[in-house]
Design a protein around this motif. Structure first.
Motif, mmCIF file in Angstrom:
data_model
loop_
_atom_site.group_PDB
_atom_site.id
_atom_site.type_symbol
_atom_site.label_atom_id
_atom_site.label_comp_id
_atom_site.label_asym_id
_atom_site.label_seq_id
_atom_site.Cartn_x
_atom_site.Cartn_y
_atom_site.Cartn_z
ATOM 1 N N LEU A 255 0.825 -1.207 0.000
ATOM 2 C CA LEU A 255 0.000 0.000 0.000
ATOM 3 C C LEU A 255 0.863 1.263 0.000
ATOM 4 O O LEU A 255 0.583 2.213 0.706
ATOM 5 C CB LEU A 255 -0.931 0.001 1.210
ATOM 6 C CG LEU A 255 -1.865 -1.216 1.345
ATOM 7 C CD1 LEU A 255 -2.570 -1.196 2.698
ATOM 8 C CD2 LEU A 255 -2.888 -1.233 0.220
ATOM 9 N N GLY A 256 1.952 1.238 -0.768
ATOM 10 C CA GLY A 256 2.787 2.429 -0.907
ATOM 11 C C GLY A 256 3.809 2.639 0.198
ATOM 12 O O GLY A 256 4.575 3.608 0.160
ATOM 13 N N ASP A 257 3.853 1.767 1.198
ATOM 14 C CA ASP A 257 4.798 1.946 2.303
ATOM 15 C C ASP A 257 5.858 0.852 2.337
ATOM 16 O O ASP A 257 5.587 -0.284 1.983
ATOM 17 C CB ASP A 257 4.038 1.924 3.639
ATOM 18 C CG ASP A 257 3.035 3.056 3.740
ATOM 19 O OD1 ASP A 257 3.464 4.217 3.645
ATOM 20 O OD2 ASP A 257 1.830 2.776 3.894
ATOM 21 N N SER A 258 7.045 1.230 2.841
ATOM 22 C CA SER A 258 8.107 0.241 3.021
ATOM 23 C C SER A 258 7.840 -0.545 4.293
ATOM 24 O O SER A 258 7.643 0.036 5.362
ATOM 25 C CB SER A 258 9.461 0.937 3.132
ATOM 26 O OG SER A 258 9.798 1.490 1.880
ATOM 27 N N PHE B 166 -5.784 -16.679 9.608
ATOM 28 C CA PHE B 166 -4.453 -16.095 9.786
ATOM 29 C C PHE B 166 -4.604 -14.583 9.613
ATOM 30 O O PHE B 166 -5.433 -14.135 8.812
ATOM 31 C CB PHE B 166 -3.485 -16.606 8.710
ATOM 32 C CG PHE B 166 -3.207 -18.085 8.782
ATOM 33 C CD1 PHE B 166 -2.063 -18.562 9.413
ATOM 34 C CD2 PHE B 166 -4.086 -19.000 8.214
ATOM 35 C CE1 PHE B 166 -1.807 -19.928 9.468
ATOM 36 C CE2 PHE B 166 -3.831 -20.363 8.271
ATOM 37 C CZ PHE B 166 -2.689 -20.831 8.904
ATOM 38 N N TRP B 167 -3.815 -13.834 10.368
ATOM 39 C CA TRP B 167 -3.891 -12.359 10.281
ATOM 40 C C TRP B 167 -2.494 -11.773 10.265
ATOM 41 O O TRP B 167 -1.633 -12.171 11.063
ATOM 42 C CB TRP B 167 -4.664 -11.791 11.469
ATOM 43 C CG TRP B 167 -6.052 -12.323 11.549
ATOM 44 C CD1 TRP B 167 -7.160 -11.819 10.942
ATOM 45 C CD2 TRP B 167 -6.487 -13.487 12.276
ATOM 46 N NE1 TRP B 167 -8.258 -12.608 11.236
ATOM 47 C CE2 TRP B 167 -7.872 -13.631 12.049
ATOM 48 C CE3 TRP B 167 -5.846 -14.435 13.080
ATOM 49 C CZ2 TRP B 167 -8.624 -14.667 12.611
ATOM 50 C CZ3 TRP B 167 -6.575 -15.466 13.635
ATOM 51 C CH2 TRP B 167 -7.954 -15.570 13.405
ATOM 52 N N LYS B 168 -2.319 -10.781 9.388
ATOM 53 C CA LYS B 168 -1.004 -10.139 9.258
ATOM 54 C C LYS B 168 -0.983 -8.772 9.912
ATOM 55 O O LYS B 168 -1.851 -7.939 9.661
ATOM 56 C CB LYS B 168 -0.690 -9.928 7.767
ATOM 57 C CG LYS B 168 -0.320 -11.180 7.030
ATOM 58 C CD LYS B 168 -0.170 -10.894 5.539
ATOM 59 C CE LYS B 168 0.136 -12.172 4.785
ATOM 60 N NZ LYS B 168 -0.306 -12.099 3.385
ATOM 61 N N LYS B 169 0.039 -8.541 10.708
ATOM 62 C CA LYS B 169 0.280 -7.198 11.238
ATOM 63 C C LYS B 169 1.621 -6.731 10.692
ATOM 64 O O LYS B 169 2.642 -7.394 10.917
ATOM 65 C CB LYS B 169 0.324 -7.249 12.761
ATOM 66 C CG LYS B 169 0.404 -5.875 13.387
ATOM 67 C CD LYS B 169 0.528 -5.980 14.892
ATOM 68 C CE LYS B 169 -0.040 -4.741 15.545
ATOM 69 N NZ LYS B 169 -0.105 -4.904 17.004
ATOM 70 N N GLU B 170 1.587 -5.620 9.972
ATOM 71 C CA GLU B 170 2.807 -5.114 9.350
ATOM 72 C C GLU B 170 3.510 -4.101 10.251
ATOM 73 O O GLU B 170 2.846 -3.294 10.908
ATOM 74 C CB GLU B 170 2.466 -4.393 8.042
ATOM 75 C CG GLU B 170 1.881 -5.289 6.978
ATOM 76 C CD GLU B 170 1.459 -4.519 5.736
ATOM 77 O OE1 GLU B 170 1.457 -5.122 4.658
ATOM 78 O OE2 GLU B 170 1.132 -3.303 5.860
ATOM 79 N N ARG B 171 4.827 -4.149 10.250
ATOM 80 C CA ARG B 171 5.652 -3.147 10.918
ATOM 81 C C ARG B 171 6.370 -2.367 9.821
ATOM 82 O O ARG B 171 7.193 -2.929 9.085
ATOM 83 C CB ARG B 171 6.651 -3.844 11.859
ATOM 84 C CG ARG B 171 7.204 -2.988 12.964
ATOM 85 C CD ARG B 171 7.798 -3.865 14.070
ATOM 86 N NE ARG B 171 6.763 -4.694 14.690
ATOM 87 C CZ ARG B 171 6.580 -6.016 14.482
ATOM 88 N NH1 ARG B 171 7.394 -6.690 13.719
ATOM 89 N NH2 ARG B 171 5.583 -6.662 15.062
ATOM 90 N N SER C 119 8.956 3.032 9.215
ATOM 91 C CA SER C 119 8.723 4.160 10.140
ATOM 92 C C SER C 119 8.386 3.679 11.557
ATOM 93 O O SER C 119 8.125 4.495 12.430
ATOM 94 C CB SER C 119 7.559 4.990 9.620
ATOM 95 O OG SER C 119 6.360 4.205 9.644
ATOM 96 N N GLU C 120 8.385 2.381 11.796
ATOM 97 C CA GLU C 120 8.031 1.750 13.087
ATOM 98 C C GLU C 120 6.521 1.721 13.357
ATOM 99 O O GLU C 120 6.070 1.174 14.356
ATOM 100 C CB GLU C 120 8.764 2.371 14.296
ATOM 101 C CG GLU C 120 10.285 2.202 14.278
ATOM 102 C CD GLU C 120 10.724 0.730 14.354
ATOM 103 O OE1 GLU C 120 9.977 -0.091 14.882
ATOM 104 O OE2 GLU C 120 11.828 0.420 13.852
ATOM 105 N N TYR C 121 5.742 2.341 12.489
ATOM 106 C CA TYR C 121 4.291 2.301 12.644
ATOM 107 C C TYR C 121 3.802 0.860 12.401
ATOM 108 O O TYR C 121 4.272 0.185 11.492
ATOM 109 C CB TYR C 121 3.652 3.273 11.643
ATOM 110 C CG TYR C 121 2.151 3.279 11.670
ATOM 111 C CD1 TYR C 121 1.449 3.929 12.690
ATOM 112 C CD2 TYR C 121 1.413 2.646 10.658
ATOM 113 C CE1 TYR C 121 0.060 3.942 12.709
ATOM 114 C CE2 TYR C 121 0.023 2.654 10.668
ATOM 115 C CZ TYR C 121 -0.640 3.298 11.699
ATOM 116 O OH TYR C 121 -2.007 3.308 11.713
ATOM 117 N N GLU C 122 2.870 0.415 13.242
ATOM 118 C CA GLU C 122 2.326 -0.932 13.079
ATOM 119 C C GLU C 122 0.867 -0.877 12.638
ATOM 120 O O GLU C 122 0.107 -0.029 13.115
ATOM 121 C CB GLU C 122 2.413 -1.713 14.390
ATOM 122 C CG GLU C 122 3.833 -2.025 14.809
ATOM 123 C CD GLU C 122 3.882 -3.013 15.966
ATOM 124 O OE1 GLU C 122 4.981 -3.510 16.243
ATOM 125 O OE2 GLU C 122 2.828 -3.278 16.585
#
Lengths: 150, 77, 150, 77
Positions: C45-48, C126-131, C134-137
């Protein structure tokens, strides 16, 4: 993007890994890989098959595979692809063909991999001659579609 | 003009040879070329043809130096 | 027919070969293998994206994957299948999921492999949490379809 | 009757807990169970529910000893 026609047995898993290592700079962009591997069965049309010879048209084989792969790259958003096709004398369980497609999203990898396989089956100049357990030899008459009727 | 004709797979076995090197005076089509090379054999129904390794239909023109190939339906993969 | 949920990085090529060796008695019947591998990208979604945590519902994960695989075996003529899904902390380039399907003919392998992937994406718990870098989760909101619009 | 309720992923974080162990007298539905466990929180729109690890709709009955789970849309694969 690579196309190889090989004489002699090949290990598809090794080929994929070797190729993937060569495109490691893309790895963080890849979210999906779809791979198809065609292997030789020990039966066909009700008969036990002992071995097979895969003839091809050298030069045209490579050329047509490249045309097909370029079509896939134009039609879908894919990052890279690899096609390996075996020629010469082969025995059951051997790999005949490998198609691998890498993309960001799964839909493109599935669509492009299947497209390449179907196009290869109908247009790449390769011919199979089967040797039955009875020693009778016969040319495979033609490839059928790989799409199941809905 | 000079044309190389190649045959593959079951067609090659049926004809008993894998190539012809032909010389013609007039311009001709792929279909004419078959007739010149195989006067006793009518063109098989499901035959495929390529000129310089690209698929063509049987009414395409052949040019001097072309490599023309005839073969049965492909069965690779 | 096997389903594995694994903690820690796995090598999909090794898993496939290991499983294939265990079903060697089928090898002469296999004409086609279709494999899908999902790997972690370094952007979304456009973020690293720096890393990800894959949570799951232990017990229900295995159960739902088995239900899906059985549906595929009922719907298509397939010889065997393997599903491996990663859980826990993962980093870009790591494999997340592997689906492999073996069959006599290519249409069944392609159809069943894609069916399993789509069903897994919409039904396996299953669920994904992205880090982010920028450290934002953030939790991934939902999976989208894997079918390209025609 | 005694029911275990489990929450996963973003829902678990939002509620601040991963499970409830509830005791009820009357027979109730999955939807009722949510209301009993979370009187201050209306049921999120896109929530999924499972009873004993199988998907159910929100109007299914819950039985004594069941494990009921609520979770957001799945995002694996």
């Amino acid at each position: 993007m690579a196309v190889f026609i090989v004489q002699g047995d090949f290990n598809p898993w090794q080929e994929i890994q070797k190729y993937q290592n060569s495109i490691d700079s893309l790895a963080g962009k890849i979210g999906a890989a779809c791979i198809f591997i065609g292997t030789m069965r020990d039966f066909n049309l009700g008969d036990s098959v002992k071995s097979m010879t895969l003839e091809h048209y050298p030069g045209m084989g490579e050329k047509q595979l490249e045309v097909i792969v370029v079509e896939a790259h134009q039609q879908w958003s894919i990052l890279d692809s690899l096609v390996v096709h075996r020629v010469g004398d082969i025995v059951p369980k051997d790999a005949i063909v490998l198609v691998a497609v890498w993309s960001a999203h799964r839909g493109d990898a599935f669509d492009a991999c299947r497209y390449i396989m179907e196009a290869l089956k109908s247009r790449a100049p390769f011919w199979k001659k089967e040797r039955l357990v009875s020693e009778y030899e016969r040319w495979v008459a033609e490839n059928t579609t790989g799409y199941n009727l809905v | 003009m000079s044309i190389k004709v190649r045959y593959f797979a079951s067609l090659k076995e049926k004809l008993g040879r894998s190539e012809d090197n032909l010389a013609f005076v007039e311009v001709l089509t792929v279909r004419d070329l078959w007739g010149g090379a195989n006067p006793q054999q009518s063109l098989p129904d499901n035959i495929l043809a390529a000129v310089n390794m690209e698929y063509v239909d049987l009414d395409s023109r052949v040019n001097d130096g072309d490599e023309v190939a005839f073969f049965p339906p492909v069965t690779g993969g």
